[in-house]
Design a protein around this motif. Structure first.
Motif: not given
Length: 708
Positions: A555-569, A576-577, A617-621
Motif C-alpha cells: 500500500t501507499v499512504s499519502y497526504g498533504i498538510v497545510n499549516r498557517v503560523l502567526t505571531k500573536l501579540k 508564535t501560534r 485555535r487562533p486564540i485560547s478562547l
C-alpha cells in the motif's frame, strides 16, 4: 472535590449562603514580591544583648553573624545610637527575632525596652504567615505586633487585607476594615469584607457583618459568619453538589470526609435521585510513601425506576520496588446487567462495555535500552456483552524503540510478546498460547532541509499452539472447530517514508492582534510492503488482536498538510501560534488494484476513503475542529463531525458539535443516517460552584437523547 472538609457553624440571613461556601479551596502560595529580594549586599550586622538564660532561644534562632544573640539586624547602613539607646537600620534592613523576620526600608529598635518600628515596604514573616504593609510596630520579646495597610497570607493559604492587622499571639490575628478570600487576582472569585474579624490559625475565622463580593460585585450581606482556617486535613462534611436531569429529577450529593491518619483517608457519600432512589458511595485512599499509593472505590444503587440493583468495586495500587522495579494493579468488578448509563458523569464510564482488571510488573533492565513487562489482564463483559470474557495471563512483552546502533545512523527496534489467551465470545471459547517477535532496522536520511527519507526493514515470526480445524471456519470458532496443532508465520516487511517536499512563504502584515503569517505546505508519503504468505495457513489463524491480523501488504499512504503560523501579540511581546492546520489523506492498495479474482461480483476498489481534518485555535478562547470522510466510489461524504468550543478559562465554556454518519443498508434511503447535535455550556460562579447544562439531540428522529 476537595478532600478538605468544611466544618463550621454559619449564621446568616438568607439560605443562599450555604452554596457560597463552595469557594473555599486552597490558594496558591503568595508570589514573591520585589521587596523580598534583599539577601545581597548586607554587610554590617549587629547582635542585641542575649536574653536571660531561662528564656534563651534554641539554636535555630541564632542567626546572622552573632550566633549568641536572640535577635540580630543587618542593613545597608547600620547605626548604633548609644546615647538614645537605639539601633537604626536604613536601606534593605533585615531584622530576625524569635523565629520571625521583618524587612523594611527603615527599622529602629530601642535597645532598653526592645520596642521596634519598621516603615517603608515592610515584609513580616513568621512560619507560613507572610504580610506586607507600610508600617509595623512590635517588641522583640513579644509575639504581639501591629501592621498598617496590610495584605498577605495566613498559613500560606488564606489571603487577607486590612487597614490594621494585629497579631495577638502566635496563631491569632485581628483584622480591622479588611477582606478575606482564598482566591488570587485583583478581582477574586469571591471575597468577604468585614469591619472587624479574627483569625485563629488551624481554627476558625470569625467575621462580623461580612459583605460577600463575587468578582468585585456585591452579592450578599450577612450578620455574622464563621469559616475554618485550616491547612491540615480535617474530618467533616464536604461541599454537596446539586443538579437536575430530566430522567433522574433533582440530584443532591452530600459527602463526608474522614481523615484517618497522616497516610490515609476516606470519603463516604450518597447520590440522591428524586425519581430513582439513592446511590451509596465509598472511597478509601492511602499514600504509604512517595513511591507507594492506592485507593479503593465502591458504589451500590437500588434503582426504583429500572427495578434493578447496580454495584461496582474498583481499586488501584502503584509502587516502586527496590532495584528500580515497578508494580501496579487495578481491580474492576461490577454488576453485569447495567443497562442505564445516565448516572455516570465520566464519559469512559458511560461507554465502557466491560470490567478491566490488570496487574503489571516492570523489571529494571540495566544496560538494555528497552522495557520488559510481565502482566495479567482480565476483561469481563457488561450490559449487552454480559457473558463475554477476555483474559491474557501471563502476558510478557519486551520492546525496544529506535535505539541507535553504535555510532552509526542506523536505528533498531523490537516488538515481542509471549501470551496465553482465554476468550469467551458469543458463548464460544478459545484457549491458545502465542509467541511473536518483530525486530527491525531503520535508517533516517535528511537529504535537504525540506526533504527527509526513512527506510525500514524487519522480520516477523509468530507461533501459535492452536489453529482452526479447516480454513472455512469463521473467525470466532467453537471448541469443535479448533485443534491443538502448532502453526507458525514467518514474514518480512519494509517501508519507505518520505516527509516532504515542504514549501513555505511568509506574508508580512497585521490583522487584529496577529502579526505576519507563514504558510507551510508539506507532503507525506509512506510505502509499505510485506509479501503474501501461504493463503491456506493464513486462514487457519484464530484472530485475537492486531498481531494475528498482520498479513501481506502493498500500500501507499499519502497526504498533504497545510499549516498557517502567526505571531500573536501578548503583554510581553509576541508569541508564535499555529493559526490552523488542514490535512488531506488517502491510501491506495496496489494489491487490490492488481486483483483478478471475482471482479464481476466484487469490482476493484483500491483507493481508500479521503479524510479531511481541520484543527484551528487562533486564540485560547476559540477552538474549531472539522473532520469529513469521503467515499471516492460512491462520490458521497459518509461521515462528518464539526465542533466549536469557546473556553473562558476555568470561568465558563460553551460547546456545540454535530456528528453525522451515513447508513448504506439495503432497503434504506441512501441519504439517511444518524445525526446528533450536542450542546454544552458551563459557568463558574466561584472556584467550587459551577453551573453546567448538557443536551444531546437526534436530528433525524427529532428527539432529545439526553438533557441535564
Amino acid at each position: 472535590m476537595s478532600r478538605y472538609p468544611l466544618r463550621s457553624t454559619l449564621f446568616f440571613l438568607c439560605p443562599l449562603f450555604s452554596g457560597l461556601l463552595a469557594c473555599f479551596i486552597w490558594a496558591a502560595t503568595l508570589p514573591p514580591a520585589a521587596a523580598q529580594e534583599r539577601g545581597g549586599g548586607q554587610t554590617p550586622s549587629l547582635g542585641f544583648a542575649p536574653r536571660p538564660k531561662e528564656s534563651a532561644p534554641d539554636k535555630e534562632l541564632r542567626f546572622l553573624r552573632d550566633s549568641t544573640a536572640a535577635a540580630a539586624i543587618s542593613a545597608d547602613e547600620l547605626l548604633e545610637d548609644r546615647e538614645r539607646k537605639r539601633v537604626i537600620g536604613r536601606g534593605f534592613a533585615d531584622l530576625r527575632f524569635l523565629g520571625k523576620r521583618v524587612q523594611a526600608d527603615h527599622i529602629e529598635v530601642q535597645t532598653e525596652t526592645r520596642d521596634a518600628v519598621a516603615t517603608g515596604n515592610i515584609i513580616f514573616q513568621a512560619g507560613n504567615d507572610r504580610i506586607v504593609g507600610s508600617r509595623i510596630d512590635f517588641n522583640l520579646d513579644s509575639e504581639r505586633l501591629v501592621i498598617y495597610d496590610a495584605k498577605g497570607y495566613l498559613g500560606a493559604t488564606y489571603y487577607i487585607t486590612g487597614n490594621v492587622v494585629r497579631r495577638i499571639s502566635v496563631d491569632r490575628y485581628e483584622v480591622i476594615d479588611g477582606t478575606f478570600t482564598t482566591c488570587e487576582g485583583d478581582k477574586p472569585d469571591w471575597a468577604f469584607h468585614s469591619r472587624k474579624s479574627t483569625f485563629q490559625i488551624e481554627g476558625y475565622a470569625h467575621l462580623q457583618a461580612p459583605l460577600l463580593s463575587l468578582r468585585g460585585v456585591p452579592a450578599a450581606a450577612l450578620p455574622y459568619a464563621i469559616f475554618p482556617i485550616k491547612s491540615k486535613r480535617e474530618t467533616g462534611f464536604l461541599i454537596p453538589t446539586i443538579g437536575y436531569a430530566n430522567r433522574n429529577g433533582l440530584e443532591f450529593s452530600p459527602r463526608f470526609f474522614w481523615a484517618i491518619n497522616k497516610w490515609s483517608d476516606a470519603t463516604f457519600g450518597v447520590d440522591y435521585y428524586e425519581k430513582r432512589g439513592s446511590r451509596y458511595l465509598g472511597e478509601y485512599r492511602y499514600i504509604l510513601s512517595k513511591d507507594t499509593a492506592g485507593q479503593f472505590n465502591t458504589t451500590y444503587f437500588k434503582d426504583k425506576l429500572e427495578k434493578t440493583t447496580l454495584w461496582d468495586i474498583k481499586s488501584s495500587h502503584i509502587s516502586s520496588l527496590p532495584g528500580g522495579w515497578g508494580f501496579s494493579a487495578v481491580t474492576d468488578f461490577a454488576s453485569r446487567k447495567n443497562d442505564d448509563r445516565s448516572l455516570e458523569r465520566n464519559l469512559n464510564d458511560r461507554v465502557r462495555q466491560d470490567t478491566d482488571t490488570r496487574l503489571e510488573l516492570t523489571p529494571n533492565l540495566k544496560g538494555i535500552p528497552g522495557s520488559l513487562r510481565v502482566a495479567m489482564r482480565r476483561r469481563e463483559g457488561l450490559r449487552e456483552n454480559d457473558g463475554d470474557l477476555f483474559q491474557k495471563f501471563p502476558h510478557i512483552t519486551l520492546d525496544v524503540s529506535q535505539s541507535q546502533i553504535g555510532s552509526s545512523e542506523f536505528r533498531y527496534s523490537l516488538g515481542s510478546s509471549a501470551t496465553s489467551f482465554y476468550r469467551v465470545q458469543n458463548k464460544k471459547t478459545t484457549v491458545l498460547q502465542r509467541f511473536d517477535a518483530a525486530p527491525s532496522v531503520s535508517l533516517p536520511v535528511q537529504t535537504v532541509p525540506w526533504l527527509g527519507v526513512t527506510a525500514n526493514f524487519g522480520l516477523r515470526y509468530t507461533y501459535w499452539t492452536d489453529q482452526k480445524r479447516t480454513p472455512d471456519v469463521p473467525g470466532n470458532p467453537s471448541r469443535d472447530d479448533q485443534k491443538q496443532s502448532p502453526l507458525s508465520r514467518e514474514i518480512w516487511f519494509s517501508s519507505l517514508g518520505v516527509a516532504g517536499p515542504r514549501f513555505s512563504r511568509v506574508y508580512n502584515g497585521g490583522f487584529g492582534p496577529f502579526r505576519d503569517f507563514k504558510h507551510i505546505l508539506s507532503f507525506q508519503t509512506t510505502y509499505s510492503y510485506a509479501p503474501a504468505m501461504d493463503s491456506r495457513d493464513r486462514k487457519l489463524i484464530i484472530p485475537i488482536d492486531n498481531v494475528d491480523a498482520f498479513n501481506d501488504q502493498n500500500t501507499v499512504s499519502y497526504g498533504i498538510v497545510n499549516r498557517v503560523l502567526t505571531k500573536l501579540k501578548t503583554g510581553e511581546g509576541f508569541e508564535t501560534r499555529q493559526l490552523f492546520t488542514a490535512s488531506l489523506t488517502q491510501s491506495a492498495d496496489i494489491a487490490e488494484a492488481r486483483r483478478e479474482q471475482n471482479l464481476s461480483a466484487n469490482p476493484r476498489r483500491p483507493f481508500g476513503d479521503v479524510v479531511l481534518d481541520i484543527q484551528s485555535r487562533p486564540i485560547s478562547l476559540i477552538r474549531f475542529t472539522h473532520e469529513a470522510i469521503y467515499d471516492p466510489y460512491e462520490h458521497e461524504i459518509d461521515e462528518q463531525t464539526t465542533g466549536l468550543l469557546l473556553e473562558g478559562g476555568r470561568n465558563w465554556y460553551l460547546g456545540l458539535d454535530r456528528t453525522w454518519r451515513r447508513k448504506r443498508s439495503r432497503g434504506r434511503d441512501p441519504q439517511s443516517g444518524r445525526s446528533d447535535l450536542n450542546f454544552s455550556a458551563g459557568y463558574g460562579l466561584t472556584r467550587r460552584w459551577f453551573l453546567e447544562y448538557l443536551t444531546r439531540i437526534n436530528n433525524v428522529q427529532n428527539i432529545t437523547l439526553q438533557q441535564s
